[in-house]
Design an enzyme around this catalytic site. Structure first.
Site, PDB file in Angstrom:
ATOM      1  N   GLU A 120       0.971  -1.412   0.058  1.00 19.81           N
ATOM      2  CA  GLU A 120       0.026   0.013   0.137  1.00 19.81           C
ATOM      3  C   GLU A 120       0.588   1.350  -0.375  1.00 19.81           C
ATOM      4  O   GLU A 120       2.047   1.114   0.161  1.00 19.81           O
ATOM      5  CB  GLU A 120      -0.730   0.511   1.644  1.00 19.81           C
ATOM      6  CG  GLU A 120      -1.646  -1.149   1.495  1.00 19.81           C
ATOM      7  CD  GLU A 120      -2.321  -0.969   3.077  1.00 19.81           C
ATOM      8  OE1 GLU A 120      -2.882  -1.647   2.928  1.00 19.81           O
ATOM      9  OE2 GLU A 120      -2.476  -0.161   3.720  1.00 19.81           O
ATOM     10  N   CYS A 133       3.622   8.630   2.249  1.00 24.33           N
ATOM     11  CA  CYS A 133       3.238   7.492   3.330  1.00 24.33           C
ATOM     12  C   CYS A 133       3.372   5.829   2.404  1.00 24.33           C
ATOM     13  O   CYS A 133       2.936   5.966   1.611  1.00 24.33           O
ATOM     14  CB  CYS A 133       2.050   7.522   4.325  1.00 24.33           C
ATOM     15  SG  CYS A 133       2.352   5.663   4.955  1.00 24.33           S
ATOM     16  N   CYS A 140       4.529  -7.834   7.712  1.00 18.30           N
ATOM     17  CA  CYS A 140       5.618  -7.315   8.428  1.00 18.30           C
ATOM     18  C   CYS A 140       5.993  -8.597   9.280  1.00 18.30           C
ATOM     19  O   CYS A 140       4.501  -9.021   9.839  1.00 18.30           O
ATOM     20  CB  CYS A 140       5.287  -5.685   9.697  1.00 18.30           C
ATOM     21  SG  CYS A 140       6.453  -5.415  10.445  1.00 18.30           S
ATOM     22  N   CYS A 144       3.490  -6.301  15.850  1.00 16.74           N
ATOM     23  CA  CYS A 144       2.904  -5.517  17.191  1.00 16.74           C
ATOM     24  C   CYS A 144       1.060  -5.560  16.898  1.00 16.74           C
ATOM     25  O   CYS A 144       0.604  -5.767  16.267  1.00 16.74           O
ATOM     26  CB  CYS A 144       3.143  -3.811  16.975  1.00 16.74           C
ATOM     27  SG  CYS A 144       4.239  -3.813  16.545  1.00 16.74           S
ATOM     28  N   CYS A 147      -1.460  -3.442  15.686  1.00 17.25           N
ATOM     29  CA  CYS A 147      -1.628  -2.939  13.634  1.00 17.25           C
ATOM     30  C   CYS A 147      -1.801  -4.295  13.111  1.00 17.25           C
ATOM     31  O   CYS A 147      -1.373  -5.283  13.263  1.00 17.25           O
ATOM     32  CB  CYS A 147       0.434  -3.434  13.919  1.00 17.25           C
ATOM     33  SG  CYS A 147       0.801  -2.882  11.906  1.00 17.25           S
ATOM     34  N   GLY A 195       5.431  -2.640   6.752  1.00 16.80           N
ATOM     35  CA  GLY A 195       6.860  -3.153   7.024  1.00 16.80           C
ATOM     36  C   GLY A 195       7.827  -2.409   8.412  1.00 16.80           C
ATOM     37  O   GLY A 195       7.333  -1.060   8.886  1.00 16.80           O
ATOM     38  N   SER A 227      10.289   6.431  10.115  1.00 16.61           N
ATOM     39  CA  SER A 227       9.385   5.632  11.255  1.00 16.61           C
ATOM     40  C   SER A 227       9.924   4.323  11.586  1.00 16.61           C
ATOM     41  O   SER A 227      10.335   2.675  10.722  1.00 16.61           O
ATOM     42  CB  SER A 227       7.679   5.053  11.481  1.00 16.61           C
ATOM     43  OG  SER A 227       7.762   4.675  12.353  1.00 16.61           O
ATOM     44  N   SER A 249       8.233   4.878  17.224  1.00 16.87           N
ATOM     45  CA  SER A 249       7.102   4.265  17.396  1.00 16.87           C
ATOM     46  C   SER A 249       7.277   3.976  19.550  1.00 16.87           C
ATOM     47  O   SER A 249       7.578   2.605  19.394  1.00 16.87           O
ATOM     48  CB  SER A 249       6.664   2.869  16.549  1.00 16.87           C
ATOM     49  OG  SER A 249       6.108   4.079  15.536  1.00 16.87           O
ATOM     50  N   ASN A 328      -6.840   3.419  15.662  1.00 16.15           N
ATOM     51  CA  ASN A 328      -7.708   2.691  14.711  1.00 16.15           C
ATOM     52  C   ASN A 328      -7.411   1.919  14.079  1.00 16.15           C
ATOM     53  O   ASN A 328      -7.030   0.851  13.966  1.00 16.15           O
ATOM     54  CB  ASN A 328      -6.561   3.431  13.174  1.00 16.15           C
ATOM     55  CG  ASN A 328      -8.182   3.842  11.867  1.00 16.15           C
ATOM     56  OD1 ASN A 328      -9.313   3.666  11.274  1.00 16.15           O
ATOM     57  ND2 ASN A 328      -7.174   5.230  10.805  1.00 16.15           N
ATOM     58  N   CYS A 371      -2.385   1.674   8.493  1.00 17.94           N
ATOM     59  CA  CYS A 371      -1.844   0.569   7.712  1.00 17.94           C
ATOM     60  C   CYS A 371      -2.884  -0.759   7.859  1.00 17.94           C
ATOM     61  O   CYS A 371      -3.317  -1.108   8.755  1.00 17.94           O
ATOM     62  CB  CYS A 371      -1.021   0.901   9.317  1.00 17.94           C
ATOM     63  SG  CYS A 371       0.520   0.051   9.174  1.00 17.94           S
TER      64      CYS A 371
HETATM   65  N1  SAH Z   1       6.655  -0.395  11.102  1.00 22.29           N
HETATM   66  C1  SAH Z   1       7.381   0.954  11.163  1.00 22.29           C
HETATM   67  C2  SAH Z   1       6.825   2.019  10.553  1.00 22.29           C
HETATM   68  C3  SAH Z   1       5.296   1.279  10.060  1.00 22.29           C
HETATM   69  S1  SAH Z   1       4.175   1.598  11.006  1.00 22.29           S
HETATM   70  C4  SAH Z   1       7.165   1.391  12.851  1.00 22.29           C
HETATM   71  O1  SAH Z   1       6.266   0.487  13.554  1.00 22.29           O
HETATM   72  O2  SAH Z   1       7.258   2.433  13.564  1.00 22.29           O
HETATM   73  C5  SAH Z   1       3.298   3.264  11.347  1.00 22.29           C
HETATM   74  C6  SAH Z   1       2.325   3.601  12.462  1.00 22.29           C
HETATM   75  O3  SAH Z   1       1.340   3.724  12.462  1.00 22.29           O
HETATM   76  C7  SAH Z   1       3.697   3.142  13.665  1.00 22.29           C
HETATM   77  O4  SAH Z   1       3.968   4.397  14.429  1.00 22.29           O
HETATM   78  C8  SAH Z   1       2.381   2.404  13.999  1.00 22.29           C
HETATM   79  O5  SAH Z   1       2.994   2.591  15.122  1.00 22.29           O
HETATM   80  C9  SAH Z   1       1.585   3.369  13.654  1.00 22.29           C
HETATM   81  N2  SAH Z   1      -0.276   1.999  12.983  1.00 22.29           N
HETATM   82  C10 SAH Z   1      -0.005   0.635  13.268  1.00 22.29           C
HETATM   83  N3  SAH Z   1      -1.191   0.358  13.202  1.00 22.29           N
HETATM   84  C11 SAH Z   1      -2.366   1.844  13.723  1.00 22.29           C
HETATM   85  C12 SAH Z   1      -3.199   1.513  14.290  1.00 22.29           C
HETATM   86  N4  SAH Z   1      -4.584   0.971  13.923  1.00 22.29           N
HETATM   87  N5  SAH Z   1      -3.379   2.825  14.653  1.00 22.29           N
HETATM   88  C13 SAH Z   1      -2.548   3.887  14.672  1.00 22.29           C
HETATM   89  N6  SAH Z   1      -1.504   3.580  14.295  1.00 22.29           N
HETATM   90  C14 SAH Z   1      -1.244   2.873  13.747  1.00 22.29           C
HETATM   91 FE1  SF4 Z   2       5.138  -3.729  11.511  1.00 17.51          FE
HETATM   92 FE2  SF4 Z   2       5.393  -0.928  12.932  1.00 17.51          FE
HETATM   93 FE3  SF4 Z   2       2.670  -2.902  11.945  1.00 17.51          FE
HETATM   94 FE4  SF4 Z   2       4.898  -2.733  13.879  1.00 17.51          FE
HETATM   95  S1  SF4 Z   2       3.853  -0.778  13.585  1.00 17.51           S
HETATM   96  S2  SF4 Z   2       3.806  -5.098  12.623  1.00 17.51           S
HETATM   97  S3  SF4 Z   2       6.718  -2.485  13.902  1.00 17.51           S
HETATM   98  S4  SF4 Z   2       4.306  -2.142  11.106  1.00 17.51           S
END
Ligand code: SAH
Ligand code: SF4
Length: 398
Positions: A120, A133, A140, A144, A147, A195, A227, A249, A328, A371
């Site tokens: 995406e 973005c 990934c 997390c 996510c 990722g 990030s 993060s 989100n 994401c």
């Molecule tokens: N892997 C890297 C970059 C991609 S995620 C990282 O984790 O930093 C980009 C951002 O979106 C991160 O801060 C992540 O924690 C946040 N994110 C992921 N899923 C989310 C969600 N459902 N709601 C809000 N933020 C989210």
């Molecule tokens: Fe991967 Fe970033 Fe999502 Fe964590 S928040 S699963 S590191 S994309």
């Protein structure tokens, strides 16, 4: 030839096959190659070395500055040579599966690699800037818990060509060729798509070097943010070899909670991570590190959490700002978003300590621009499509 490169897995390294940059028809993809790599590819195809050096320079300018996708438009290269190039090389873009525009102007693309993996990209226009973005991997490995991308199995790293190709595709879509110095719609890049960019270091670095090259896409490193979820051993190298702004993060201030929501914390803990932030080359008061903090109801959003965040930032003397991200939600997610009042209170506590803590406005909700969400929507749709086809087949057999 398929070479293996290692990507750290959930916690430990898992080798993932690296895709070919040579397409089915045998042509070599030029997008993603450095000037020297283009020159080497020309020499390998039989061009004389001195000429290859000149042509590489011209091709670089045409591809990255003018946005050429066809050798035919390269009027500075003799016609027969354009045909010679077209037989051996190609200048591609990621394939577009779906492009959506939200009512607030957010654009979202579901893209496909040549070997069939979806990923995406999102463009978020604002009054004073336009932020793209960009994804670094398909899926990934880090899981997390909040996510959606983390729920997908990692399929593979994106190549440098696929990473820089996203920026080029967005430029195509915004009609922003050639690369102009001023007044661009696409003014900023965040490596915050799917990722973990520091688990695909070389490709991300090579792609961003093209993005930052003055005769390439010509975006300043000050307008690019990488990030990371906290891959501590790669952070210094990222500062030295890429040098863009850093976002981390963080999402939690206690071991217990961060271990749960960002499992990588079990490997690189909070204190170690914050020390790596303090040591990040180029971080100072003019170039702050952004701490991302997703607001999860009753999980990480108390007054005490906010005060602990302030204490940690002070303890490590970090030039920091905090981005509060309302969670989100996605179907089946194990968390809820904190209330607006809670988010505001959390922000106020940090702000009163003299640290900027804006709340990030959710964008593109109507097109699920968070994401990993468009990809899963598309997968669902295709599954529904498959079910319908299966039913049709059964009906035909009956
Ligand atoms: N892997 C890297 C970059 C991609 S995620 C990282 O984790 O930093 C980009 C951002 O979106 C991160 O801060 C992540 O924690 C946040 N994110 C992921 N899923 C989310 C969600 N459902 N709601 C809000 N933020 C989210
Ligand atoms: Fe991967 Fe970033 Fe999502 Fe964590 S928040 S699963 S590191 S994309």
């Amino acid at each position: 030839m398929t070479s293996l490169m290692s990507i750290p897995g959930h916690i430990d390294p898992v080798p993932v096959p690296r895709p070919e940059v040579v397409s089915d028809d045998g042509r070599v993809a030029l997008v993603g190659l450095s000037r020297d790599a283009i020159r080497d590819a020309l020499i390998e195809a039989g061009m004389e070395a001195k000429q290859a050096k000149l042509r590489a320079k011209q091709l670089w300018h045409q591809i990255y500055n003018r946005g050429a996708t066809d050798f035919e438009v390269m009027s500075d290269i003799a016609k027969p040579q354009r045909a010679w190039l077209a037989e051996r090389f190609k200048i591609g873009r990621p394939n577009v599966v779906v492009q959506q525009v939200s009512t607030d102007g957010t654009r979202k693309w579901l893209l496909k690699t040549d070997d069939g993996h979806d990923f995406e990209m999102v463009f978020i226009p604002d009054a004073d800037r336009g932020t793209l973005c960009v994804s670094s991997q398909v899926g990934c490995t880090l899981n997390c818990r909040f996510c959606h991308t983390g729920t997908m199995r990692l399929v593979r790293n994106l190549t440098a060509g696929e990473i820089v190709g996203q920026v080029m595709l967005a430029r195509d879509s915004l009609a922003e060729w050639p690369s102009q110095p001023e007044g661009r719609l696409l003014s900023n890049i965040v490596m915050m798509g799917m990722g973990e960019p520091l688990y695909n270091f070389n490709n991300v670095r090579d792609a961003l070097r093209i993005v930052m090259d003055g005769d390439g896409l010509a975006l300043s490193k000050r307008r690019i943010t990488l990030s990371t979820s906290g891959v501590v051993p790669m952070m210094e190298k990222a500062g030295e070899e890429i040098g863009v702004n850093l976002a981390v993060s963080l999402h939690a201030v206690t071991k217990e909670v961060r271990d749960e929501i960002v499992p990588l914390n079990r490997k690189y803990g909070i204190e170690e991570l914050l020390q790596a932030c303090a040591d990040y080359p180029g971080a100072n008061n003019a170039r702050r590190i952004t701490f991302e903090y997703v607001m999860l109801k009753d999980k990480n959003d108390s007054d005490e959490d906010a005060r602990e965040l302030v204490r940690l930032i002070r303890k490590y003397k970090l030039p920091a700002k905090v981005n509060l991200i309302p969670f989100n939600p996605w179907p089946g997610a194990p968390y809820e978003c904190s209330s607006d009042e809670r988010v505001q209170r959390f922000s106020d506590i940090i702000f009163e300590a003299g640290i900027s803590a804006p709340v990030r406005r959710p964008r593109g909700r109507d097109i699920m621009a968070a994401c990993g969400q468009l990809k899963s929507a598309a997968e669902k749709k295709s599954r529904a499509e498959l079910d319908r086809l299966a039913e049709e087949k059964l009906a035909a057999l009956a």
